[in-house]
Enzyme design. Sequence first.
Site, short mmCIF file in Angstrom:
data_model
loop_
_atom_site.label_atom_id
_atom_site.label_comp_id
_atom_site.label_asym_id
_atom_site.label_seq_id
_atom_site.Cartn_x
_atom_site.Cartn_y
_atom_site.Cartn_z
CB SER A 146 -0.89 0.04 1.24
OG SER A 146 -1.68 -1.11 1.31
CD GLN A 147 -1.38 6.38 -1.66
OE1 GLN A 147 -2.22 5.74 -2.28
NE2 GLN A 147 -1.19 7.65 -1.85
#
Length: 219
Positions: free
Chosen positions: A67-68
């Site tokens: 994920s970011q």
Amino acid sequence: MAGAVDPQEYRGARRRLVENLQQQGIRDLSVLHAIDSVPRHLFVPTGVRHRAYEDSALPIGSGQTISQPSIHARYLELLNLKGTEKVLEIGTGSGYQTALLSRLASQVFSIERIPALLEKAREVLQQMKLNNISFMLGDGTLGWSQFAPFDAILVGAAAPEIPVAYVEQLAEGGRLLIPLGDRDEQVLSLFTRHGEKLERRDIAPVRFVPLVGKHSWES
Ligand code: SAH
């Protein structure tokens, strides 16, 4: 020692990421400090390593993504960990969030269903000498009853509804973070357990890979 982690590597890039997250409104100093101290570049494939400190999601193989960083930061800020908690993480993936949790909680239990990902994550986390993490290869929709109850449960993949095991294995006052919705779009929801009831707070629209297992989507 071969494979030892060099804390100076990518130091400047990591600092800039932390500043970027602060500008985006992340205030929790323990979360920012954890992000500042965990080498995210070790958790992504070498081909995308130069992008490790951008605020973006990246492919980690087996059709999955890390994920970011701003999502991880938001997630961890919502859990408000004090350092004494026992935490269950569903979807080890790259192991990056596992490393952050290891710094922010007392004990981390992490489940991944894809053997190649778990193996790689375990290798990097051992290299970092983090020793408060237990791993399990298997279906995370069943939770991990042996070590329940958990003060927090973080689900890093999206489900149509809450798998029943998570409710059963959540401690009183414990928090569950899970993206709920369909396969393409979900809402990140935070649940807090009060007795037999769960208080729900919807946080933001999100897109996660599907949670695949007995109490979620079929593969
Ligand atoms: N936080 C991780 C997210 C990885 S993506 C990271 O930043 O790297 C979500 C992960 O959940 C994938 O690795 C996927 O294989 C895993 N997953 C999906 N369904 C699962 C299940 N039932 N049990 C365990 N892991 C699961």
